[in-house]
Design an enzyme around this catalytic site. Structure first.
Site, short mmCIF file in Angstrom:
data_model
loop_
_atom_site.label_atom_id
_atom_site.label_comp_id
_atom_site.label_asym_id
_atom_site.label_seq_id
_atom_site.Cartn_x
_atom_site.Cartn_y
_atom_site.Cartn_z
N SER A 114 1.09 -1.17 0.03
CA SER A 114 0.43 -0.06 -0.04
C SER A 114 1.09 0.88 0.30
O SER A 114 1.41 1.22 -0.63
CB SER A 114 -0.80 -0.98 1.22
N ASP A 211 -8.92 -3.48 -6.20
CA ASP A 211 -8.93 -2.63 -5.50
C ASP A 211 -9.42 -0.61 -6.11
O ASP A 211 -9.65 -0.35 -7.49
CB ASP A 211 -7.28 -2.81 -5.63
N HIS A 241 -8.05 -3.35 -1.72
CA HIS A 241 -6.91 -3.07 -0.99
C HIS A 241 -6.92 -2.97 -0.01
O HIS A 241 -5.61 -3.56 0.54
CB HIS A 241 -7.43 -1.37 -1.19
#
EC number: 2.3.1.-
Length: 305
Positions: A114, A211, A241
């Site tokens: 991330s 995502d 995500h």
């Protein structure tokens, strides 16, 4: 089964006494040791103990694994998240990397998730990494922040920003974070492309097909800008995500990243490799032990209470 905690806790003293906490997971006995040591950089609002399972997978397959909590972030290290900036994340990563070097660790592969992946892209040409693996890695910070926050706060003048930005339930200090984004050019896709273009570090990037925060086409664009071409993209099917949204997604993440690390340790980008999977009881024991370790460390540190 041995229920003893195998995690080794380290504390680095930095910046006039601030503490940067690092955890070490040695490779399992009776498995061939790998060539590379793995350093894991957790995603935003994720502590290093959230990656206990991944560390266990990697350790089970012969890797020596280190994790850390960034300064001014959630977790054990010093500072509060309202003072977190991308540059703080960068400095924390580099501090741990250089500490590993002073310990005699020469071959380091980095796994970053991330927001920490954007930090990894920033330093990929500065650190002597063996390889980089990213998962749902942010490449266009401004766009991701707009998706996550519901508004493009980076479009506002500094004096019109709210005091805090609520990111995944945590309060980012808006002025300090936004100023850092602009002053150090963290915000755009182009800034990421510039940082990775000349790298010779092999890279595997995992995207998630559901995502909403990272555009897969922008990850493709980034990889296309790497002049060596020594990179590959894989998709984590069924994932958003949030790589820990359910056990199926989490297991796929652990398996995929472990296979990528094994492949890259052997000099390949092809992740169709054999690996050893720890059983559920083993993962549960590791997770519980690390929660106890975290609680014990916090109980010894009054400001964390």
């Amino acid at each position: 089964m041995n229920n003893q905690c195998k995690t080794i806790a380290h504390v680095l003293r930095v910046n006039n006494g601030q503490e940067l906490h690092v955890w070490e997971t040695p490779p399992k006995e009776n498995v061939p040791f790998k060539n590379n040591t793995i350093l894991i950089a957790s995603g935003f609002a994720r502590r290093m103990d959230h990656f206990a399972g991944l560390a266990e997978y990697l350790s089970e397959n012969g890797f020596h694994v280190f994790r850390y909590d960034s300064l001014h972030h959630v977790g054990l290290s010093s500072g509060s998240i309202d003072e977190f900036t991308m540059t703080t994340g960068k400095n924390s990563l580099c501090t741990v990397y250089h500490w590993l070097q002073t310990k005699g660790t020469q071959n380091i592969g980095l796994i970053a998730a991330s927001l920490s992946a954007r930090v990894a892209y920033e330093v990929i040409s500065d650190l002597e990494l063996s390889f980089l693996i990213t998962a749902v890695g942010v490449v266009n910070l401004r766009d991701t922040l707009e998706k996550a926050l519901g508004f493009d706060y980076l479009s506002l003048p500094i004096d019109e920003l709210p005091n805090d930005l609520d990111f995944e339930g945590h309060k980012l200090g808006s002025e300090v974070f936004v100023r850092d984004c602009f002053e150090h050019h963290w915000d755009t896709l182009d800034s990421t492309l510039d940082k990775v273009a000349n790298t010779s570090v092999p890279l595997i990037a995992f995207t998630a097909n559901n995502d909403d925060w990272v555009k897969q086409e922008e990850v493709y664009d980034m990889l296309a800008h790497i002049r060596t071409g020594h990179c590959k993209l894989y998709s984590l099917l069924g994932s958003s995500h949030d790589l820990g949204e359910n056990l199926v997604v989490l297991r796929n993440f652990y398996q995929s990243v472990t296979k990528a690390a094994i492949a890259m340790d052997g000099g390949s980008l092809e992740i169709d490799v054999d690996f050893i999977e720890p059983d559920f009881e083993q993962l549960t024991i590791a997770t519980v032990n690390e929660r106890r370790l975290k609680a014990e460390i916090e109980s010894r540190t009054p400001e964390m209470a």
